[in-house]
Design an enzyme around this catalytic site. Sequence first.
Site, PDB file in Angstrom:
ATOM      1  N   GLU A  92       0.858  -1.185   0.000  1.00 35.86           N
ATOM      2  CA  GLU A  92       0.000   0.000   0.000  1.00 35.86           C
ATOM      3  C   GLU A  92       0.896   1.237   0.000  1.00 35.86           C
ATOM      4  O   GLU A  92       1.974   1.231   0.621  1.00 35.86           O
ATOM      5  CB  GLU A  92      -0.938   0.019   1.210  1.00 35.86           C
ATOM      6  N   TRP A  93       0.481   2.271  -0.708  1.00 34.09           N
ATOM      7  CA  TRP A  93       1.252   3.527  -0.743  1.00 34.09           C
ATOM      8  C   TRP A  93       0.962   4.345   0.508  1.00 34.09           C
ATOM      9  O   TRP A  93      -0.193   4.467   0.929  1.00 34.09           O
ATOM     10  CB  TRP A  93       0.898   4.355  -1.985  1.00 34.09           C
ATOM     11  N   LEU A  94       2.024   4.845   1.140  1.00 30.17           N
ATOM     12  CA  LEU A  94       1.849   5.690   2.326  1.00 30.17           C
ATOM     13  C   LEU A  94       2.570   7.012   2.091  1.00 30.17           C
ATOM     14  O   LEU A  94       3.689   7.016   1.570  1.00 30.17           O
ATOM     15  CB  LEU A  94       2.452   4.993   3.555  1.00 30.17           C
ATOM     16  N   ASP A 194      15.740  -4.703  11.432  1.00 28.48           N
ATOM     17  CA  ASP A 194      16.602  -3.823  10.625  1.00 28.48           C
ATOM     18  C   ASP A 194      16.153  -2.377  10.846  1.00 28.48           C
ATOM     19  O   ASP A 194      15.931  -1.618   9.904  1.00 28.48           O
ATOM     20  CB  ASP A 194      16.476  -4.208   9.145  1.00 28.48           C
TER      21      ASP A 194
HETATM   22  N1  LIG Z   1       4.631   1.783   1.498  1.00 31.18           N
HETATM   23  C1  LIG Z   1       5.336   2.851   1.144  1.00 31.18           C
HETATM   24  N2  LIG Z   1       4.750   3.917   0.569  1.00 31.18           N
HETATM   25  C2  LIG Z   1       5.478   4.988   0.196  1.00 31.18           C
HETATM   26  N3  LIG Z   1       6.813   5.107   0.322  1.00 31.18           N
HETATM   27  C3  LIG Z   1       7.452   4.072   0.889  1.00 31.18           C
HETATM   28  C4  LIG Z   1       6.762   2.904   1.329  1.00 31.18           C
HETATM   29  N4  LIG Z   1       7.675   2.039   1.849  1.00 31.18           N
HETATM   30  C5  LIG Z   1       8.857   2.639   1.737  1.00 31.18           C
HETATM   31  N5  LIG Z   1       8.739   3.861   1.183  1.00 31.18           N
HETATM   32  C6  LIG Z   1       9.834   4.833   0.893  1.00 31.18           C
HETATM   33  O1  LIG Z   1      10.770   4.228   0.014  1.00 31.18           O
HETATM   34  C7  LIG Z   1      12.061   4.146   0.611  1.00 31.18           C
HETATM   35  C8  LIG Z   1      12.686   2.794   0.316  1.00 31.18           C
HETATM   36  O2  LIG Z   1      11.865   1.769   0.864  1.00 31.18           O
HETATM   37  P1  LIG Z   1      12.477   0.441   1.466  1.00 31.18           P
HETATM   38  O3  LIG Z   1      13.358   0.770   2.611  1.00 31.18           O
HETATM   39  O4  LIG Z   1      11.346  -0.500   1.726  1.00 31.18           O
HETATM   40  O5  LIG Z   1      13.325  -0.046   0.201  1.00 31.18           O
HETATM   41  P2  LIG Z   1      14.545  -1.038   0.076  1.00 31.18           P
HETATM   42  O6  LIG Z   1      15.074  -0.960  -1.284  1.00 31.18           O
HETATM   43  O7  LIG Z   1      14.114  -2.399   0.550  1.00 31.18           O
HETATM   44  O8  LIG Z   1      15.512  -0.357   1.088  1.00 31.18           O
HETATM   45  P3  LIG Z   1      16.885  -0.768   1.748  1.00 31.18           P
HETATM   46  O9  LIG Z   1      17.930  -0.316   0.834  1.00 31.18           O
HETATM   47  O10 LIG Z   1      16.816   0.023   3.040  1.00 31.18           O
HETATM   48  O11 LIG Z   1      16.847  -2.250   1.997  1.00 31.18           O
HETATM   49  C9  LIG Z   1      11.815   4.361   2.102  1.00 31.18           C
HETATM   50  O12 LIG Z   1      12.897   4.986   2.726  1.00 31.18           O
HETATM   51  C10 LIG Z   1      10.569   5.199   2.140  1.00 31.18           C
HETATM   52  O13 LIG Z   1      10.898   6.570   2.065  1.00 31.18           O
END
Ligand SMILES: Nc1ncnc2c1ncn2[C@@H]1O[C@H](COP(=O)(O)OP(=O)(O)OP(=O)(O)O)[C@@H](O)[C@H]1O
Length: 288
Positions: A92-94, A194
């Site tokens: 879901e988008w937040l 994490d």
């Molecule tokens: N559900 C969401 N809706 C909107 N933005 C989000 C959402 N989840 C994460 N984000 C944004 O996107 C960024 C990256 O998300 P996330 O940390 O899940 O990615 P990742 O590639 O798995 O990261 P990492 O490199 O930390 O493992 C977050 O820092 C946040 O700002």
Amino acid sequence: MWKQISDRISLAIGENFAARSPRSVSGGCINEGYKVTDGRLEFFVKINRADRVSMFEAEAAGLEQMAATQTIRVPKPICWGVASDASYIVLEWLNLGQGNTKAQRKMGRQLAKLHQYSGSTAFGWTQSNTIGSTPQINYWKSDWIKFWQEHRIGYQLELAHRQGGNFPQANAIMAAIPQLLTHHEPQPSFVHGDLWGGNAAVTDEGEPVIFDPAAYWGDREVDLAMTELFGGFSSAFYAGYNEVAPVDAGYERRKILYNLYHILNHYNLFGSGYAGQANRMIEQLLQF
Ligand SMILES: Nc1ncnc2c1ncn2[C@@H]1O[C@H](COP(=O)(O)OP(=O)(O)OP(=O)(O)O)[C@@H](O)[C@H]1O
């Protein structure tokens, strides 16, 4: 790929969804993140290589299990799998921001409630997952000391050794772990795993959210320790946490041992820049 992902979203939500020009969202360093919308509905999508799909399966399972505790908000996983030659997870988008002092305090209280939730008598999880992109082993153990020694510090030291790492006190720190954790008998808490500042935020409605977990049943202090490792959490956050579940005596020492895991992982992921820091932490621990 986007057509396939749109179809799977449609199936999951039970209504038609067709993504229009997905927009890259910066932030994560492991996956590519995108915002997709059809002009009405919005989702956050992470993409990686097809052979990394188990990472997203574990992320979805971790988020679902955290949501089931009804203690702290996490993004709802919509669907995940392989599309064309990529793996994906749709969440879901937040609308996320940093939040104010009140929201930080609430986040601390809610994290403490997550940690108080009981649901396991052993440490580990139903599946192994990843920390960054390093495998994180979650085979069950009833003994926390053995869990931390073998699956966490031992595993990372072995990886480091295989890539030629120079950790002269590796054997000594392994041998010291039982002593460092003595008289500490944590209950298994479902931990985020994490929890650096980049994996916690506040919605524009003021609701704290944690995301991108490397979850398992472990000592709650591993999450607290990591919040302190790279910063990003305010004093209101810790005040909120301690209102609900004050930390136990001896935490300051265990914190170094718990964060050593992440620094060794950073060495294994990003290279020798982290060796000095890991060795200094080991030296510090051996002086206790
Ligand atoms: N559900 C969401 N809706 C909107 N933005 C989000 C959402 N989840 C994460 N984000 C944004 O996107 C960024 C990256 O998300 P996330 O940390 O899940 O990615 P990742 O590639 O798995 O990261 P990492 O490199 O930390 O493992 C977050 O820092 C946040 O700002």
